[in-house]
Design an enzyme around this catalytic site. Sequence first.
Site, mmCIF file in Angstrom:
data_model
loop_
_atom_site.group_PDB
_atom_site.id
_atom_site.type_symbol
_atom_site.label_atom_id
_atom_site.label_comp_id
_atom_site.label_asym_id
_atom_site.label_seq_id
_atom_site.Cartn_x
_atom_site.Cartn_y
_atom_site.Cartn_z
ATOM 1 N N CYS A 115 0.818 -1.230 0.000
ATOM 2 C CA CYS A 115 0.000 0.000 0.000
ATOM 3 C C CYS A 115 0.841 1.265 0.000
ATOM 4 C CB CYS A 115 -0.945 -0.002 1.192
ATOM 5 S SG CYS A 115 -2.025 -1.422 1.177
ATOM 6 N N HIS A 255 -3.832 7.013 2.329
ATOM 7 C CA HIS A 255 -4.125 5.686 1.772
ATOM 8 C C HIS A 255 -5.516 5.274 2.246
ATOM 9 C CE1 HIS A 255 -4.030 1.568 0.689
ATOM 10 N NE2 HIS A 255 -3.876 1.111 1.919
ATOM 11 N N ASN A 285 -10.072 -0.520 -1.143
ATOM 12 C CA ASN A 285 -8.620 -0.405 -0.978
ATOM 13 C C ASN A 285 -7.940 -0.966 -2.233
ATOM 14 O OD1 ASN A 285 -5.947 -0.698 -0.285
ATOM 15 N ND2 ASN A 285 -6.341 -1.621 1.719
#
Length: 328
Positions: A115, A255, A285
């Site tokens: 990520c 994020h 996500n």
Amino acid sequence: MNKISAAITAVQGYVPERILTNADLEKMVDTNDEWITSRTGIKERRMAAKGEALSDFGVKIVEGICEKRGISPLEIDMIVVGTITGDYRFPSSANVICDKAGCTNAWGFDLSAACSGFLYALDIGRVYIENQTHKKVIVIGADVMSSIINYEDRATCIIFGDGGGGVLLEANDEGYGIQDTILRSDGSGREYLLQSIGGSKEPITKENVGSPGQFVYQEGQTVFKNAVRNMADVAAEIMERNKLSSEDVDWLVPHQANLRIIDATANRMGLDKERVMVNIQKFGNTTAGTIPLCLWEWEDKLKKGDNLVLASFGGGFTWGSIYLKWAY
Ligand code: UT7
């Protein structure tokens, strides 16, 4: 001569058309819209079409950037791709993208930081621009998470989606662009979020095909606790180091892993919701894709000179923060 900094001069995002809603997931695993919404903030996510690979996302991103900036793909010097779901284990998706998008004067590589892939890649691009060895660097963060998710595992399939984006970095001598970077990692966190089969440690064999290790495993609560602490810490640290008060920060670009992690980071920074980019409800996500997807969606609202703080946390563990002044 003024100091040269690396500034974002164009942004492009891409998400596939197909939508997977919470209602769709209710038919696939034992879950419900209320649980997913209240625990994560996610309502729907995008899914790549059959045969659509990471490089297909990348080509659309590169083409969009070149069109917006009015430049030829031949002018691109380098492409760095933050991803954990490249087309192949090798060659890199950057190689494939350069070929398919006609960036035949560019070189590049993929960077694996889950990520935090986009932030890590952005910092690499920064170095090449600041050193003035490269004039135009494209940094991509994108993932086809559906290629490594087990849609029978409710702990992971509700969170992840497919998509990503990219930015063009160019030299700026007026003080705009990337001002500061903090990047961190802690490999002792690897067991809490990983895809354990398919690498050199445990190659794919006839026996392990289809076993859980072939897909993403996440120990949610442990990752959550580390994410809340580290993402907020690093965002606060970059503010402190650059003497930025809450009022000085125009946008937090976090994020998008979980709305509760985003809220905790924004609270720590003293930011109200109006200054936090959130699109997790639409895209879930997308791993390395979340931050450039936010920049793309908010591009019209950004003003020259705006102070942006980008922050991420992900598998590895990897985390970090970048402070930049918007350049257009
Ligand atoms: O982007 C990279 C980094 N990743 C992250 O930052 C993700 C961090 N982790 C999280 O976002 C959260 O931990 C999750 C969203 C993954 C899970 O939320 P949670 O609040 O930590 O839930 P939990 O794992 O503690 O589970 C709570 C309960 C359990 O039931 P019991 O034991 O309380 O009866 C789970 O079995 O919720 C149950 N559960 C579900 N229920 C409905 C777990 N998954 C689901 C589900 N639907 N999909």
